[in-house]
Design a protein around this motif. Structure first.
Motif, PDB file in Angstrom:
ATOM      1  N   UNK A   1      36.484-150.145  49.601  1.00  0.00           N
ATOM      2  CA  UNK A   1      36.207-148.875  50.273  1.00  0.00           C
ATOM      3  C   UNK A   1      37.303-148.369  51.197  1.00  0.00           C
ATOM      4  N   UNK A   2      38.285-149.215  51.559  1.00  0.00           N
ATOM      5  CA  UNK A   2      39.223-148.773  52.586  1.00  0.00           C
ATOM      6  C   UNK A   2      40.389-147.950  52.063  1.00  0.00           C
ATOM      7  N   UNK A   3      40.817-148.185  50.841  1.00  0.00           N
ATOM      8  CA  UNK A   3      41.910-147.421  50.270  1.00  0.00           C
ATOM      9  C   UNK A   3      43.252-147.678  50.918  1.00  0.00           C
ATOM     10  N   UNK A   4      43.495-148.858  51.454  1.00  0.00           N
ATOM     11  CA  UNK A   4      44.734-149.134  52.172  1.00  0.00           C
ATOM     12  C   UNK A   4      45.604-150.200  51.514  1.00  0.00           C
ATOM     13  N   UNK A   5      45.088-150.830  50.465  1.00  0.00           N
ATOM     14  CA  UNK A   5      45.811-151.935  49.865  1.00  0.00           C
ATOM     15  C   UNK A   5      46.395-151.500  48.524  1.00  0.00           C
ATOM     16  N   UNK A   6      47.709-151.659  48.367  1.00  0.00           N
ATOM     17  CA  UNK A   6      48.373-151.285  47.134  1.00  0.00           C
ATOM     18  C   UNK A   6      49.316-152.426  46.736  1.00  0.00           C
ATOM     19  N   UNK A   7      48.738-153.432  46.129  1.00  0.00           N
ATOM     20  CA  UNK A   7      49.567-154.546  45.688  1.00  0.00           C
ATOM     21  C   UNK A   7      48.921-155.251  44.526  1.00  0.00           C
ATOM     22  N   UNK A   8      49.623-156.231  44.022  1.00  0.00           N
ATOM     23  CA  UNK A   8      49.116-157.018  42.911  1.00  0.00           C
ATOM     24  C   UNK A   8      49.384-158.488  43.212  1.00  0.00           C
ATOM     25  N   UNK A   9      48.333-159.287  43.102  1.00  0.00           N
ATOM     26  CA  UNK A   9      48.521-160.713  43.335  1.00  0.00           C
ATOM     27  C   UNK A   9      47.367-161.474  42.704  1.00  0.00           C
ATOM     28  N   UNK A  10      47.579-162.743  42.473  1.00  0.00           N
ATOM     29  CA  UNK A  10      46.511-163.607  41.988  1.00  0.00           C
ATOM     30  C   UNK A  10      45.645-164.006  43.176  1.00  0.00           C
ATOM     31  N   UNK A  11      44.361-163.739  43.076  1.00  0.00           N
ATOM     32  CA  UNK A  11      43.432-164.070  44.152  1.00  0.00           C
ATOM     33  C   UNK A  11      42.588-165.281  43.797  1.00  0.00           C
ATOM     34  N   UNK A  12      42.184-165.385  42.522  1.00  0.00           N
ATOM     35  CA  UNK A  12      41.389-166.526  42.067  1.00  0.00           C
ATOM     36  C   UNK A  12      41.955-166.991  40.733  1.00  0.00           C
ATOM     37  N   UNK A  13      42.037-168.288  40.556  1.00  0.00           N
ATOM     38  CA  UNK A  13      42.557-168.873  39.316  1.00  0.00           C
ATOM     39  C   UNK A  13      41.644-170.018  38.885  1.00  0.00           C
ATOM     40  N   UNK A  14      41.877-170.502  37.670  1.00  0.00           N
ATOM     41  CA  UNK A  14      41.201-171.717  37.216  1.00  0.00           C
ATOM     42  C   UNK A  14      39.759-171.543  36.812  1.00  0.00           C
ATOM     43  N   UNK A  15      39.371-170.332  36.390  1.00  0.00           N
ATOM     44  CA  UNK A  15      37.992-170.138  35.959  1.00  0.00           C
ATOM     45  C   UNK A  15      37.771-170.727  34.566  1.00  0.00           C
ATOM     46  N   UNK A  16      36.569-171.257  34.348  1.00  0.00           N
ATOM     47  CA  UNK A  16      36.232-171.857  33.062  1.00  0.00           C
ATOM     48  C   UNK A  16      36.165-170.793  31.976  1.00  0.00           C
ATOM     49  N   UNK A  17      36.358-171.224  30.737  1.00  0.00           N
ATOM     50  CA  UNK A  17      36.186-170.348  29.588  1.00  0.00           C
ATOM     51  C   UNK A  17      35.084-170.929  28.720  1.00  0.00           C
ATOM     52  N   UNK A  18      34.515-170.107  27.873  1.00  0.00           N
ATOM     53  CA  UNK A  18      33.428-170.562  27.021  1.00  0.00           C
ATOM     54  C   UNK A  18      32.828-169.381  26.292  1.00  0.00           C
ATOM     55  N   UNK A  19      31.599-169.536  25.806  1.00  0.00           N
ATOM     56  CA  UNK A  19      31.000-168.478  25.007  1.00  0.00           C
ATOM     57  C   UNK A  19      30.704-167.237  25.847  1.00  0.00           C
ATOM     58  N   UNK A  20      30.470-167.409  27.138  1.00  0.00           N
ATOM     59  CA  UNK A  20      30.236-166.271  28.024  1.00  0.00           C
ATOM     60  C   UNK A  20      31.511-166.032  28.827  1.00  0.00           C
ATOM     61  N   UNK A  21      32.339-165.140  28.338  1.00  0.00           N
ATOM     62  CA  UNK A  21      33.677-165.002  28.898  1.00  0.00           C
ATOM     63  C   UNK A  21      33.837-163.779  29.784  1.00  0.00           C
ATOM     64  N   UNK A  22      32.785-162.977  29.984  1.00  0.00           N
ATOM     65  CA  UNK A  22      32.904-161.870  30.931  1.00  0.00           C
ATOM     66  C   UNK A  22      33.047-162.408  32.344  1.00  0.00           C
ATOM     67  N   UNK A  23      33.731-161.641  33.184  1.00  0.00           N
ATOM     68  CA  UNK A  23      33.913-162.007  34.584  1.00  0.00           C
ATOM     69  C   UNK A  23      33.607-160.776  35.424  1.00  0.00           C
ATOM     70  N   UNK A  24      32.437-160.761  36.028  1.00  0.00           N
ATOM     71  CA  UNK A  24      32.034-159.622  36.833  1.00  0.00           C
ATOM     72  C   UNK A  24      32.438-159.838  38.281  1.00  0.00           C
ATOM     73  N   UNK A  25      32.866-158.762  38.911  1.00  0.00           N
ATOM     74  CA  UNK A  25      33.333-158.826  40.288  1.00  0.00           C
ATOM     75  C   UNK A  25      32.649-157.740  41.096  1.00  0.00           C
ATOM     76  N   UNK A  26      32.401-158.024  42.363  1.00  0.00           N
ATOM     77  CA  UNK A  26      31.837-157.024  43.272  1.00  0.00           C
ATOM     78  C   UNK A  26      32.401-157.245  44.669  1.00  0.00           C
ATOM     79  N   UNK A  27      32.627-156.153  45.362  1.00  0.00           N
ATOM     80  CA  UNK A  27      33.064-156.201  46.748  1.00  0.00           C
ATOM     81  C   UNK A  27      31.835-156.207  47.646  1.00  0.00           C
ATOM     82  N   UNK A  28      31.831-157.036  48.670  1.00  0.00           N
ATOM     83  CA  UNK A  28      30.721-157.077  49.620  1.00  0.00           C
ATOM     84  C   UNK A  28      30.844-155.861  50.548  1.00  0.00           C
ATOM     85  N   UNK A  29      29.907-154.921  50.503  1.00  0.00           N
ATOM     86  CA  UNK A  29      30.065-153.690  51.282  1.00  0.00           C
ATOM     87  C   UNK A  29      30.190-153.928  52.777  1.00  0.00           C
ATOM     88  N   UNK A  30      29.446-154.895  53.305  1.00  0.00           N
ATOM     89  CA  UNK A  30      29.449-155.139  54.744  1.00  0.00           C
ATOM     90  C   UNK A  30      30.750-155.789  55.226  1.00  0.00           C
TER      91      UNK A  30
END
Length: 418
Positions: free
Chosen positions: A109-138
Protein backbone atom coordinates in the motif's frame (compact mmCIF):
# COMPACT_ATOMS: atom_id res chain seq x y z
CA UNK A 1 7.71 -1.01 -10.87
CA UNK A 2 9.91 -4.02 -10.19
CA UNK A 3 9.52 -7.57 -9.05
CA UNK A 4 10.16 -9.26 -5.76
CA UNK A 5 11.06 -12.78 -6.87
CA UNK A 6 10.02 -15.73 -4.71
CA UNK A 7 11.88 -18.77 -6.01
CA UNK A 8 10.77 -17.80 -9.49
CA UNK A 9 7.09 -18.49 -8.95
CA UNK A 10 5.48 -15.62 -7.08
CA UNK A 11 5.53 -11.86 -7.61
CA UNK A 12 5.04 -9.01 -5.17
CA UNK A 13 4.66 -5.67 -6.90
CA UNK A 14 4.49 -2.18 -5.49
CA UNK A 15 1.76 0.27 -6.37
CA UNK A 16 1.95 3.98 -7.03
CA UNK A 17 1.06 6.64 -4.49
CA UNK A 18 -2.40 6.39 -2.98
CA UNK A 19 -4.93 8.16 -5.16
CA UNK A 20 -8.67 8.33 -5.59
CA UNK A 21 -9.77 5.91 -8.28
CA UNK A 22 -12.22 7.64 -10.64
CA UNK A 23 -15.58 5.96 -11.15
CA UNK A 24 -16.06 4.46 -14.61
CA UNK A 25 -19.15 3.43 -16.57
CA UNK A 26 -20.01 -0.19 -17.25
CA UNK A 27 -18.89 -0.86 -20.81
CA UNK A 28 -21.33 -2.58 -23.13
CA UNK A 29 -19.16 -2.82 -26.22
CA UNK A 30 -15.36 -2.65 -26.46
CA UNK A 31 -13.54 -2.63 -29.81
CA UNK A 32 -11.25 -5.56 -30.45
CA UNK A 33 -12.68 -7.79 -27.71
CA UNK A 34 -14.18 -10.97 -29.09
CA UNK A 35 -17.17 -12.94 -27.90
CA UNK A 36 -17.10 -15.20 -24.86
CA UNK A 37 -15.01 -18.24 -25.72
CA UNK A 38 -17.36 -20.50 -23.77
CA UNK A 39 -21.06 -20.44 -23.01
CA UNK A 40 -22.21 -19.13 -19.64
CA UNK A 41 -25.26 -18.34 -17.57
CA UNK A 42 -25.88 -15.76 -14.85
CA UNK A 43 -28.38 -15.73 -12.00
CA UNK A 44 -29.87 -13.47 -9.33
CA UNK A 45 -30.00 -10.46 -11.68
CA UNK A 46 -26.29 -10.53 -12.53
CA UNK A 47 -25.05 -9.85 -16.07
CA UNK A 48 -21.65 -10.59 -17.62
CA UNK A 49 -19.39 -8.73 -20.06
CA UNK A 50 -16.08 -9.84 -21.59
CA UNK A 51 -13.56 -7.04 -21.02
CA UNK A 52 -10.37 -8.77 -22.28
CA UNK A 53 -9.30 -11.83 -24.25
CA UNK A 54 -6.28 -13.45 -25.90
CA UNK A 55 -4.41 -13.52 -22.61
CA UNK A 56 -2.41 -16.47 -21.32
CA UNK A 57 -3.76 -18.42 -18.36
CA UNK A 58 -5.09 -15.59 -16.19
CA UNK A 59 -4.40 -16.54 -12.56
CA UNK A 60 -4.59 -13.37 -10.47
CA UNK A 61 -6.07 -9.90 -10.92
CA UNK A 62 -5.28 -6.93 -8.70
CA UNK A 63 -5.89 -3.21 -9.05
CA UNK A 64 -3.35 -0.57 -8.11
CA UNK A 65 -4.27 2.60 -6.25
CA UNK A 66 -4.92 4.46 -9.52
CA UNK A 67 -7.33 1.84 -10.82
CA UNK A 68 -4.96 0.14 -13.29
CA UNK A 69 -5.46 -3.61 -13.61
CA UNK A 70 -2.47 -5.93 -13.14
CA UNK A 71 -2.80 -9.52 -14.28
CA UNK A 72 -0.59 -12.51 -13.46
CA UNK A 73 -0.50 -14.65 -16.61
CA UNK A 74 1.01 -18.06 -15.93
CA UNK A 75 4.25 -18.77 -17.83
CA UNK A 76 4.16 -15.27 -19.36
CA UNK A 77 4.47 -12.62 -16.67
CA UNK A 78 2.56 -9.63 -15.39
CA UNK A 79 0.58 -7.44 -17.74
CA UNK A 80 -0.85 -4.01 -16.89
CA UNK A 81 -4.07 -2.67 -18.39
CA UNK A 82 -5.34 0.90 -18.26
CA UNK A 83 -8.92 2.04 -18.81
CA UNK A 84 -10.46 4.84 -20.81
CA UNK A 85 -13.39 7.02 -19.84
CA UNK A 86 -15.74 4.57 -21.61
CA UNK A 87 -14.73 1.84 -19.14
CA UNK A 88 -12.95 -0.24 -21.81
CA UNK A 89 -9.27 -1.12 -21.76
CA UNK A 90 -7.36 1.54 -23.70
CA UNK A 91 -3.80 0.35 -23.12
CA UNK A 92 -2.00 -2.94 -22.42
CA UNK A 93 1.67 -3.66 -21.86
CA UNK A 94 3.87 -6.33 -20.30
CA UNK A 95 5.10 -4.97 -17.02
CA UNK A 96 7.33 -7.95 -16.24
CA UNK A 97 8.10 -10.96 -18.41
CA UNK A 98 8.54 -14.07 -16.27
CA UNK A 99 8.28 -17.47 -17.90
CA UNK A 100 8.17 -19.28 -14.53
CA UNK A 101 5.46 -17.15 -12.96
CA UNK A 102 2.43 -19.27 -12.11
CA UNK A 103 0.05 -17.54 -9.77
CA UNK A 104 0.80 -15.07 -6.99
CA UNK A 105 0.50 -11.30 -7.20
CA UNK A 106 0.01 -8.72 -4.46
CA UNK A 107 0.42 -4.97 -4.03
CA UNK A 108 1.91 -3.11 -1.11
CA UNK A 109 0.00 0.00 0.00
CA UNK A 110 2.85 2.48 0.46
CA UNK A 111 4.14 2.82 -3.09
CA UNK A 112 7.67 3.69 -1.96
CA UNK A 113 9.68 0.59 -2.79
CA UNK A 114 11.16 0.13 -6.26
CA UNK A 115 13.61 -2.72 -6.24
CA UNK A 116 14.08 -6.37 -6.95
CA UNK A 117 15.48 -8.91 -4.56
CA UNK A 118 15.03 -12.44 -3.32
CA UNK A 119 12.94 -12.37 -0.16
CA UNK A 120 12.14 -16.07 0.31
CA UNK A 121 13.93 -19.11 -1.11
CA UNK A 122 13.90 -22.88 -0.75
CA UNK A 123 10.20 -23.56 -1.16
CA UNK A 124 9.15 -27.16 -1.79
CA UNK A 125 7.87 -28.29 -5.17
CA UNK A 126 5.27 -30.93 -5.88
CA UNK A 127 1.87 -31.48 -7.44
CA UNK A 128 0.53 -28.25 -5.91
CA UNK A 129 2.95 -25.72 -7.30
CA UNK A 130 1.00 -22.46 -6.97
CA UNK A 131 2.44 -19.93 -4.53
CA UNK A 132 -0.04 -17.41 -3.22
CA UNK A 133 1.15 -14.26 -1.51
CA UNK A 134 -0.62 -11.57 0.50
CA UNK A 135 0.50 -8.41 2.24
CA UNK A 136 -0.66 -7.96 5.84
CA UNK A 137 -2.69 -4.71 5.70
CA UNK A 138 -2.00 -3.75 9.32
CA UNK A 139 1.76 -4.20 8.92
CA UNK A 140 2.79 -4.16 5.23
CA UNK A 141 6.35 -5.30 5.84
CA UNK A 142 4.84 -8.70 6.65
CA UNK A 143 3.81 -11.08 3.90
CA UNK A 144 1.93 -14.36 3.96
CA UNK A 145 3.23 -17.04 1.61
CA UNK A 146 1.56 -20.37 0.92
CA UNK A 147 2.86 -23.77 -0.17
CA UNK A 148 0.51 -26.71 -0.81
CA UNK A 149 1.03 -30.42 -0.26
CA UNK A 150 3.18 -32.52 -2.57
CA UNK A 151 0.67 -35.38 -2.87
CA UNK A 152 -2.93 -36.26 -2.14
CA UNK A 153 -2.01 -37.54 1.33
CA UNK A 154 1.25 -35.78 2.19
CA UNK A 155 1.75 -37.38 5.59
CA UNK A 156 5.08 -35.66 6.28
CA UNK A 157 3.38 -32.26 6.04
CA UNK A 158 1.91 -32.89 9.50
CA UNK A 159 5.25 -31.47 10.63
CA UNK A 160 5.40 -27.71 9.83
CA UNK A 161 9.16 -28.04 9.38
CA UNK A 162 8.56 -29.68 6.00
CA UNK A 163 7.26 -26.34 4.71
CA UNK A 164 4.28 -27.90 2.91
CA UNK A 165 0.49 -27.58 3.31
CA UNK A 166 1.20 -24.37 5.17
CA UNK A 167 1.05 -20.57 5.20
CA UNK A 168 4.05 -18.78 6.73
CA UNK A 169 4.74 -15.16 7.65
CA UNK A 170 7.92 -13.33 6.66
CA UNK A 171 9.20 -9.85 7.44
CA UNK A 172 10.44 -8.38 4.15
CA UNK A 173 12.10 -5.44 5.92
CA UNK A 174 14.48 -7.78 7.72
CA UNK A 175 15.20 -10.26 4.93
CA UNK A 176 18.88 -11.26 4.70
CA UNK A 177 20.72 -10.58 1.46
CA UNK A 178 20.10 -14.09 0.14
CA UNK A 179 16.50 -14.21 1.39
CA UNK A 180 14.71 -16.12 4.13
CA UNK A 181 14.68 -19.91 3.93
CA UNK A 182 11.05 -20.94 3.67
CA UNK A 183 11.29 -24.09 5.77
CA UNK A 184 13.50 -22.89 8.61
CA UNK A 185 12.73 -19.15 8.81
CA UNK A 186 9.58 -17.09 9.25
CA UNK A 187 6.65 -17.95 11.48
CA UNK A 188 3.87 -20.47 11.00
CA UNK A 189 0.52 -18.75 10.51
CA UNK A 190 -1.47 -21.89 9.77
CA UNK A 191 -0.69 -25.45 8.67
CA UNK A 192 -2.66 -28.59 7.86
CA UNK A 193 -3.92 -26.66 4.82
CA UNK A 194 -3.75 -29.07 1.89
CA UNK A 195 -3.91 -26.44 -0.84
CA UNK A 196 -5.20 -23.01 0.18
CA UNK A 197 -4.75 -21.25 -3.15
CA UNK A 198 -6.78 -18.15 -2.29
CA UNK A 199 -6.79 -16.11 0.93
CA UNK A 200 -7.88 -12.51 1.42
CA UNK A 201 -8.36 -10.11 4.36
CA UNK A 202 -11.68 -8.79 5.58
CA UNK A 203 -11.92 -5.09 6.64
CA UNK A 204 -10.32 -5.96 9.99
CA UNK A 205 -7.29 -7.47 8.27
CA UNK A 206 -8.32 -11.00 9.28
CA UNK A 207 -7.75 -13.53 6.51
CA UNK A 208 -10.15 -16.06 4.97
CA UNK A 209 -8.83 -18.94 2.88
CA UNK A 210 -10.42 -21.29 0.35
CA UNK A 211 -9.11 -24.83 0.49
CA UNK A 212 -8.88 -27.55 -2.16
CA UNK A 213 -9.34 -30.83 -0.33
CA UNK A 214 -8.50 -34.41 -1.28
CA UNK A 215 -9.43 -36.80 -4.09
CA UNK A 216 -10.30 -40.50 -4.44
CA UNK A 217 -11.39 -41.00 -0.83
CA UNK A 218 -12.42 -44.33 0.66
CA UNK A 219 -13.61 -44.78 4.24
CA UNK A 220 -12.56 -47.98 6.00
CA UNK A 221 -14.58 -49.02 9.08
CA UNK A 222 -14.61 -52.41 10.78
CA UNK A 223 -12.66 -53.90 7.91
CA UNK A 224 -15.07 -52.63 5.24
CA UNK A 225 -13.91 -50.13 2.63
CA UNK A 226 -16.49 -47.80 1.04
CA UNK A 227 -16.05 -45.34 -1.80
CA UNK A 228 -17.04 -41.86 -0.54
CA UNK A 229 -15.06 -39.79 -3.02
CA UNK A 230 -17.88 -38.39 -5.16
CA UNK A 231 -19.30 -36.25 -2.34
CA UNK A 232 -16.51 -36.10 0.24
CA UNK A 233 -14.42 -34.48 1.54
CA UNK A 234 -15.82 -30.97 1.37
CA UNK A 235 -13.84 -28.07 -0.01
CA UNK A 236 -13.43 -25.43 2.71
CA UNK A 237 -13.74 -21.78 3.61
CA UNK A 238 -11.44 -21.35 6.60
CA UNK A 239 -11.23 -18.41 8.96
CA UNK A 240 -7.47 -17.98 9.27
CA UNK A 241 -7.65 -15.07 11.70
CA UNK A 242 -5.50 -12.05 12.52
CA UNK A 243 -1.94 -12.53 11.20
CA UNK A 244 -0.61 -10.25 13.92
CA UNK A 245 -1.70 -12.65 16.64
CA UNK A 246 -2.49 -16.11 15.19
CA UNK A 247 0.35 -18.62 15.08
CA UNK A 248 0.57 -22.40 14.55
CA UNK A 249 -3.14 -22.91 13.89
CA UNK A 250 -3.81 -26.46 12.65
CA UNK A 251 -6.61 -27.16 10.15
CA UNK A 252 -6.45 -30.95 10.16
CA UNK A 253 -4.63 -32.11 7.04
CA UNK A 254 -3.30 -34.75 6.38
CA UNK A 255 -5.43 -36.75 8.83
CA UNK A 256 -8.66 -34.79 9.36
CA UNK A 257 -11.06 -33.67 6.65
CA UNK A 258 -14.47 -32.00 6.43
CA UNK A 259 -17.75 -33.75 5.65
CA UNK A 260 -19.85 -32.53 2.73
CA UNK A 261 -22.43 -35.34 2.46
CA UNK A 262 -23.26 -36.84 5.89
CA UNK A 263 -25.21 -39.78 4.42
CA UNK A 264 -21.86 -41.30 3.45
CA UNK A 265 -21.17 -41.77 7.18
CA UNK A 266 -23.97 -44.02 8.45
CA UNK A 267 -24.12 -44.65 12.16
CA UNK A 268 -22.41 -41.37 13.04
CA UNK A 269 -23.63 -37.93 14.12
CA UNK A 270 -21.40 -36.17 11.61
CA UNK A 271 -22.78 -33.09 9.88
CA UNK A 272 -21.64 -31.05 6.93
CA UNK A 273 -18.43 -29.35 8.07
CA UNK A 274 -17.63 -31.92 10.78
CA UNK A 275 -14.14 -33.38 10.95
CA UNK A 276 -13.67 -37.00 9.91
CA UNK A 277 -10.81 -39.44 9.34
CA UNK A 278 -10.60 -41.98 6.54
CA UNK A 279 -9.84 -45.02 8.74
CA UNK A 280 -11.27 -44.60 12.24
CA UNK A 281 -10.06 -47.06 14.88
CA UNK A 282 -9.92 -47.42 18.62
CA UNK A 283 -7.08 -44.97 19.09
CA UNK A 284 -7.70 -42.42 16.32
CA UNK A 285 -11.21 -41.61 15.15
CA UNK A 286 -13.38 -38.70 14.07
CA UNK A 287 -13.58 -37.32 17.61
CA UNK A 288 -9.78 -37.30 17.85
CA UNK A 289 -9.68 -34.49 15.29
CA UNK A 290 -11.63 -32.23 17.62
CA UNK A 291 -9.81 -33.30 20.77
CA UNK A 292 -6.46 -32.59 19.11
CA UNK A 293 -7.59 -29.13 18.01
CA UNK A 294 -8.13 -29.51 14.27
CA UNK A 295 -9.98 -26.34 13.23
CA UNK A 296 -13.04 -27.19 11.10
CA UNK A 297 -14.10 -24.99 8.18
CA UNK A 298 -16.34 -22.01 8.81
CA UNK A 299 -18.29 -22.99 5.71
CA UNK A 300 -18.07 -25.94 3.34
CA UNK A 301 -18.35 -26.26 -0.44
CA UNK A 302 -19.38 -29.22 -2.59
CA UNK A 303 -16.61 -31.77 -2.97
CA UNK A 304 -14.21 -31.24 -5.89
CA UNK A 305 -15.49 -27.76 -6.78
CA UNK A 306 -11.84 -26.55 -6.62
CA UNK A 307 -12.13 -23.06 -5.08
CA UNK A 308 -9.17 -21.13 -6.39
CA UNK A 309 -9.58 -17.48 -5.40
CA UNK A 310 -11.81 -15.33 -3.20
CA UNK A 311 -12.57 -11.62 -2.78
CA UNK A 312 -14.86 -9.36 -0.78
CA UNK A 313 -17.04 -6.67 -2.27
CA UNK A 314 -16.41 -3.04 -1.31
CA UNK A 315 -18.40 -3.22 1.94
CA UNK A 316 -17.63 -6.86 2.80
CA UNK A 317 -21.31 -7.73 2.63
CA UNK A 318 -20.43 -10.65 0.36
CA UNK A 319 -17.47 -12.81 -0.48
CA UNK A 320 -17.03 -14.14 -4.01
CA UNK A 321 -15.27 -17.42 -4.79
CA UNK A 322 -14.14 -18.71 -8.19
CA UNK A 323 -14.41 -22.48 -8.62
CA UNK A 324 -11.91 -23.88 -11.12
CA UNK A 325 -13.95 -27.06 -11.70
CA UNK A 326 -13.67 -30.76 -10.90
CA UNK A 327 -11.94 -33.73 -12.45
CA UNK A 328 -12.58 -36.29 -9.69
CA UNK A 329 -16.38 -36.20 -9.63
CA UNK A 330 -19.20 -37.54 -11.79
CA UNK A 331 -21.15 -35.55 -12.70
CA UNK A 332 -18.64 -32.71 -12.75
CA UNK A 333 -19.13 -29.63 -10.57
CA UNK A 334 -17.62 -26.18 -10.17
CA UNK A 335 -16.88 -23.98 -13.21
CA UNK A 336 -18.63 -21.06 -11.54
CA UNK A 337 -18.46 -18.02 -9.27
CA UNK A 338 -20.48 -18.05 -6.07
CA UNK A 339 -21.58 -15.34 -3.66
CA UNK A 340 -21.38 -15.89 0.11
CA UNK A 341 -23.42 -13.42 2.21
CA UNK A 342 -21.34 -12.05 5.11
CA UNK A 343 -22.27 -10.10 8.22
CA UNK A 344 -20.50 -7.95 10.78
CA UNK A 345 -21.19 -9.19 14.29
CA UNK A 346 -21.70 -7.08 17.39
CA UNK A 347 -18.09 -7.81 18.39
CA UNK A 348 -16.90 -6.22 15.15
CA UNK A 349 -15.80 -9.46 13.49
CA UNK A 350 -16.99 -10.64 10.09
CA UNK A 351 -18.33 -14.07 9.23
CA UNK A 352 -20.70 -15.82 6.80
CA UNK A 353 -24.41 -15.44 7.50
CA UNK A 354 -24.97 -19.20 7.16
CA UNK A 355 -24.12 -21.60 10.01
CA UNK A 356 -21.07 -23.82 9.67
CA UNK A 357 -23.11 -26.95 8.88
CA UNK A 358 -25.01 -25.33 6.01
CA UNK A 359 -24.95 -26.63 2.44
CA UNK A 360 -26.76 -23.53 1.21
CA UNK A 361 -24.51 -20.77 2.53
CA UNK A 362 -23.56 -19.66 -0.97
CA UNK A 363 -25.34 -19.09 -4.28
CA UNK A 364 -24.26 -19.29 -7.91
CA UNK A 365 -24.01 -16.01 -9.82
CA UNK A 366 -22.03 -17.02 -12.94
CA UNK A 367 -21.42 -20.49 -14.27
CA UNK A 368 -21.12 -22.85 -17.18
CA UNK A 369 -24.70 -23.60 -18.31
CA UNK A 370 -24.16 -27.34 -17.88
CA UNK A 371 -21.30 -27.97 -15.43
CA UNK A 372 -21.94 -31.72 -15.50
CA UNK A 373 -20.94 -31.67 -19.17
CA UNK A 374 -17.63 -29.90 -18.54
CA UNK A 375 -14.55 -32.03 -19.07
CA UNK A 376 -11.08 -31.14 -17.84
CA UNK A 377 -8.02 -32.21 -19.83
CA UNK A 378 -5.02 -31.50 -17.63
CA UNK A 379 -4.74 -28.44 -15.42
CA UNK A 380 -6.23 -25.73 -17.64
CA UNK A 381 -7.55 -27.31 -20.85
CA UNK A 382 -11.31 -27.81 -20.83
CA UNK A 383 -14.43 -27.45 -22.94
CA UNK A 384 -15.62 -24.88 -20.34
CA UNK A 385 -13.96 -21.82 -18.85
CA UNK A 386 -11.66 -22.46 -15.89
CA UNK A 387 -12.45 -19.65 -13.47
CA UNK A 388 -9.58 -18.34 -11.38
CA UNK A 389 -9.11 -14.71 -10.40
CA UNK A 390 -11.79 -12.59 -8.73
CA UNK A 391 -11.32 -8.95 -7.78
CA UNK A 392 -13.81 -6.22 -6.92
CA UNK A 393 -13.37 -3.21 -9.17
CA UNK A 394 -12.36 -0.01 -7.30
CA UNK A 395 -13.87 2.02 -10.17
CA UNK A 396 -17.30 0.71 -9.21
CA UNK A 397 -18.20 -1.43 -12.21
CA UNK A 398 -18.49 -4.84 -10.60
CA UNK A 399 -16.60 -8.10 -10.08
CA UNK A 400 -13.68 -8.91 -12.39
CA UNK A 401 -13.24 -12.65 -13.04
CA UNK A 402 -10.48 -14.46 -14.92
CA UNK A 403 -10.33 -17.75 -16.79
CA UNK A 404 -7.04 -19.61 -17.31
CA UNK A 405 -8.34 -22.00 -19.96
CA UNK A 406 -5.34 -22.63 -22.21
CA UNK A 407 -7.50 -22.13 -25.31
CA UNK A 408 -7.87 -18.45 -24.40
CA UNK A 409 -7.21 -16.47 -21.26
CA UNK A 410 -10.15 -14.18 -20.64
CA UNK A 411 -11.35 -11.57 -18.15
CA UNK A 412 -15.00 -10.79 -17.54
CA UNK A 413 -16.87 -8.18 -15.52
CA UNK A 414 -19.88 -9.41 -13.61
CA UNK A 415 -22.36 -6.58 -13.09
CA UNK A 416 -24.38 -6.93 -9.87
CA UNK A 417 -28.14 -6.43 -9.84
CA UNK A 418 -29.18 -2.77 -10.05
Amino acid sequence: MRLFDFAGVTALLVAGAIAQVPQLPRPRNCNGVGNFRFQYTTSNGWTAFKIAGNLRQVRTIVFDTKGNMLVAEASRGISVHTFGTDGCINGTSMLISASQLNHGLALTPDGRTFNQKTVVRGMSTGIHFTRTIAVVPQQPNLILLQVGSNSNFDMDSARPSTGRAIIKIFDTSRAPSNGWNYNTDGEVYGYGLRNTIGFVPDPNGHFWGVENSGDDFYRTENGQRRDIHNDNPAEELNYLGDPLTVRNAWYGYPTCFAVWEPSNFPGTSLKTGSNFVVSPNGTYNDATCDSQGAIPPRLSFQAHSAPIWNAFDAEAKNMYVAFHGSWNRQPATGYKVVEIPFQKNVNGNYEPVAPADSKTGYRDIFSAPNPSGCTTFGLTNSNCFRLTAVAWDPAGRGLFVGSDNSNEGEIYILYPPA
